[in-house]
Design a protein around this motif. Sequence first.
Motif, mmCIF file in Angstrom:
data_model
loop_
_atom_site.group_PDB
_atom_site.id
_atom_site.type_symbol
_atom_site.label_atom_id
_atom_site.label_comp_id
_atom_site.label_asym_id
_atom_site.label_seq_id
_atom_site.Cartn_x
_atom_site.Cartn_y
_atom_site.Cartn_z
ATOM 1 N N SER A 82 11.289 20.500 2.537
ATOM 2 C CA SER A 82 9.922 20.184 2.922
ATOM 3 C C SER A 82 8.945 21.286 2.530
ATOM 4 N N ASP A 83 9.456 22.452 2.034
ATOM 5 C CA ASP A 83 8.537 23.493 1.573
ATOM 6 C C ASP A 83 7.941 23.142 0.213
ATOM 7 N N ARG A 84 8.583 22.176 -0.488
ATOM 8 C CA ARG A 84 8.070 21.749 -1.795
ATOM 9 C C ARG A 84 7.820 20.245 -1.733
ATOM 10 N N GLY A 85 6.629 19.834 -2.066
ATOM 11 C CA GLY A 85 6.325 18.405 -2.017
ATOM 12 C C GLY A 85 5.931 17.889 -3.377
ATOM 13 N N MET A 86 6.527 16.765 -3.751
ATOM 14 C CA MET A 86 6.250 16.184 -5.070
ATOM 15 C C MET A 86 5.256 15.043 -4.935
ATOM 16 N N VAL A 87 4.294 15.020 -5.836
ATOM 17 C CA VAL A 87 3.378 13.880 -5.935
ATOM 18 C C VAL A 87 3.692 13.189 -7.257
ATOM 19 N N PHE A 88 4.171 11.951 -7.161
ATOM 20 C CA PHE A 88 4.646 11.239 -8.348
ATOM 21 C C PHE A 88 3.501 10.489 -9.022
ATOM 22 N N GLN A 89 3.673 10.230 -10.319
ATOM 23 C CA GLN A 89 2.640 9.465 -11.026
ATOM 24 C C GLN A 89 2.518 8.053 -10.447
ATOM 25 N N MET A 97 4.993 1.079 5.243
ATOM 26 C CA MET A 97 4.294 1.926 6.206
ATOM 27 C C MET A 97 2.799 1.920 5.893
ATOM 28 N N THR A 98 1.998 2.000 6.958
ATOM 29 C CA THR A 98 0.561 2.116 6.753
ATOM 30 C C THR A 98 0.247 3.513 6.223
ATOM 31 N N VAL A 99 -1.010 3.718 5.846
ATOM 32 C CA VAL A 99 -1.455 5.034 5.374
ATOM 33 C C VAL A 99 -1.070 6.101 6.407
ATOM 34 N N ARG A 100 -1.388 5.824 7.687
ATOM 35 C CA ARG A 100 -1.112 6.782 8.735
ATOM 36 C C ARG A 100 0.393 7.054 8.867
ATOM 37 N N GLN A 101 1.185 5.995 8.791
ATOM 38 C CA GLN A 101 2.639 6.168 8.926
ATOM 39 C C GLN A 101 3.224 6.921 7.735
ATOM 40 N N ASN A 102 2.680 6.673 6.541
ATOM 41 C CA ASN A 102 3.138 7.426 5.376
ATOM 42 C C ASN A 102 2.870 8.914 5.559
ATOM 43 N N ILE A 103 1.667 9.229 6.015
ATOM 44 C CA ILE A 103 1.286 10.633 6.147
ATOM 45 C C ILE A 103 2.063 11.302 7.275
ATOM 46 N N SER A 104 2.363 10.544 8.334
ATOM 47 C CA SER A 104 3.068 11.165 9.467
ATOM 48 C C SER A 104 4.584 11.179 9.272
ATOM 49 N N TYR A 137 -1.918 -1.044 4.419
ATOM 50 C CA TYR A 137 -0.668 -0.835 3.704
ATOM 51 C C TYR A 137 -0.980 -0.439 2.261
ATOM 52 N N PRO A 138 -0.051 0.289 1.602
ATOM 53 C CA PRO A 138 -0.321 0.755 0.239
ATOM 54 C C PRO A 138 -0.752 -0.354 -0.720
ATOM 55 N N THR A 139 -0.203 -1.569 -0.587
ATOM 56 C CA THR A 139 -0.585 -2.624 -1.528
ATOM 57 C C THR A 139 -2.056 -2.999 -1.391
ATOM 58 N N GLN A 140 -2.678 -2.589 -0.282
ATOM 59 C CA GLN A 140 -4.089 -2.922 -0.082
ATOM 60 C C GLN A 140 -5.015 -1.797 -0.533
ATOM 61 N N LEU A 141 -4.453 -0.783 -1.230
ATOM 62 C CA LEU A 141 -5.257 0.367 -1.641
ATOM 63 C C LEU A 141 -5.403 0.421 -3.152
ATOM 64 N N SER A 142 -6.455 1.089 -3.620
ATOM 65 C CA SER A 142 -6.615 1.335 -5.056
ATOM 66 C C SER A 142 -5.712 2.491 -5.470
ATOM 67 N N GLY A 143 -5.514 2.662 -6.769
ATOM 68 C CA GLY A 143 -4.654 3.727 -7.264
ATOM 69 C C GLY A 143 -5.101 5.107 -6.787
ATOM 70 N N GLY A 144 -6.418 5.347 -6.803
ATOM 71 C CA GLY A 144 -6.924 6.644 -6.367
ATOM 72 C C GLY A 144 -6.626 6.907 -4.902
ATOM 73 N N MET A 145 -6.794 5.861 -4.077
ATOM 74 C CA MET A 145 -6.506 6.026 -2.645
ATOM 75 C C MET A 145 -5.018 6.273 -2.425
ATOM 76 N N LYS A 146 -4.176 5.557 -3.190
ATOM 77 C CA LYS A 146 -2.727 5.754 -3.043
ATOM 78 C C LYS A 146 -2.365 7.203 -3.340
ATOM 79 N N GLN A 147 -2.980 7.754 -4.411
ATOM 80 C CA GLN A 147 -2.622 9.118 -4.772
ATOM 81 C C GLN A 147 -3.148 10.106 -3.727
ATOM 82 N N ARG A 148 -4.248 9.795 -3.077
ATOM 83 C CA ARG A 148 -4.726 10.648 -1.982
ATOM 84 C C ARG A 148 -3.725 10.644 -0.839
ATOM 85 N N VAL A 149 -3.184 9.448 -0.543
ATOM 86 C CA VAL A 149 -2.175 9.364 0.521
ATOM 87 C C VAL A 149 -0.962 10.215 0.154
ATOM 88 N N ALA A 150 -0.538 10.117 -1.117
ATOM 89 C CA ALA A 150 0.647 10.865 -1.549
ATOM 90 C C ALA A 150 0.428 12.366 -1.386
#
Lengths: 260, 290
Positions: A82-89, A97-104, A137-150
């Motif tokens: 958990s000290d290293r986090g990857m953000v994938f393309q 999971m909702t945005v909140r559940q993904n982040i938590s 849910y992620p399917t209801q988000l734009s690509g930019g919003m998804k990457q912000r969640v990631a």
Amino acid sequence: MNKQERPAILTISGVTKRFAAGDDEVEALAPVDLTVPQGEFVCLIGASGCGKSTLLRIIAGFEQPTTGDASVYGKTITGPGSDRGMVFQDYALFPWMTVRQNISFGPRQRRLPRGDVARTTDEFVKLVGLERFADRYPTQLSGGMKQRVAIARVLANNANILLMDEPFGALDALTREQLQNELLQIWSRTGVTAIFVTHSVEEAVLLADRVLVMSAGPGRIDSDFRIDLARPRDVSSPEFNALRRDIARRLTSHLVPSRA
Amino acid sequence: MNDHATTLSKAAERSAPEAAAASRRRHRQRLEALRAFALGIGFPILLVLIWDRAVAISGTRLIPSPYQVAVMMYDFSFGGVYDDAFSGTILIHVWKSVQRVYAGFFFAALIGIPLGLMIGRIKILRQLLDPTISLLRPIPVTAWLPLSMIFFGLGPNAAIFLVFLGAFYPILLNTIFGVRSVDPRLFEAASMLGCKGTAMFREIILPASLPSIFNGLRIAHGFAWILIVVGEMTGVPTGLGSVVMDGRTLSRTDLVITGMIVIGACGFVTDRIIVAISNHFLRWSPQHRE
């Protein structure tokens, strides 16, 4: 700027990687040595097949180096942590999971008290400006919003190294520009160390403290450019374009022999 | 917020032609819904009419008319017409069949889902069990009937076992398929966020393969209702399968057809329930909703 005096967070020494390809072995990485001080923004750039993603995956702990050692604060990397986090393309958000559940997710895995989880989650939902979309849910988000969640998902888990594998490659130009700015803000506010893989020279010069140009066959670090331009950077300034030209020249110098 | 306010004020100031267009649109939608309903209900009515005419014209005494079946259905439900062993017994038979169907079905899910998750994820288990499963699967479940009667005796347990077997394979195979097709990046993302061991099964593998698991449950549920009839045809005094079988023995085709209709209705209603449950759990996935 006293970045050189900061302690090294990431040390890579003599790392090589070979993959089995049928009966053959492919050398993806020749010995790579790299030291990254804490809080630095490093861009890895190179043509496809230069091993930049492999190097990133070794740092993430998804791949083991064939020889050599990669370590964080002197501790050898043996697997994902958990000290290293990857953000994938392609975001790799959990679609159920909702945005909140993904982040938590990270804080919940660490079994933090419920109040702490909620507080951390709210903080990072706000950091990436998704308060209004927190229950989508992620399917209801734009690509930019998804990457912000990631990005928020990784930061909420206390990652101090942010690994990004062409994170904005699938976004349209306007969204990409906006996210680049937000990423820089988040980076300067949190002091996180960023290792960012891209194949856009402009993106690398815009974002990084330091641009590492990699070359293929086998993958290795060819040159190490320091970008000492003040932020926010002006993409039309002569200094910016001089750097861009230098880096592009290093990049293409490797493409010429392989074409012949 | 701003966008919202503008749309609202726009809606309020909507001009007369626009309102007329909206009303026409609503009208078209209602007409479309009415047509779908009329077609959906019209076809079965047509079939019943053909059935009625065919019986009347051919003068057969082997097949009852729809009216005779309706009378039988009434007697089976409420009694008061024939007052025989079947009058007013519908609930007992439905209840017994439902119990057996869901005993077998839930048992199949209880074993099939966890086993499928593990076979899908753990290579050594896959190597150990996959050949055996592939070998046993093509055997028609009805071919197990003699053996299941030896194992479980003449009685409801043999029927439950058949339902279990019929429901087990679709659940197991769809679960394995679901696990195998989870995007490997999700495992990487979960492990970098500190998820490991059994938490990985609970938090990632199970929800990620849920669409495929529900597919399997729905197929299995259909099989379960088919097999309960086979299972209840021998050695049990109650249940919808036994009603159909008794009707055959007594040459009461009206009872046979009544039993068939009730089984069809039970299968239909319970399938809708499964779809509703699946829609609830898969609400995150628009392409899996019906």
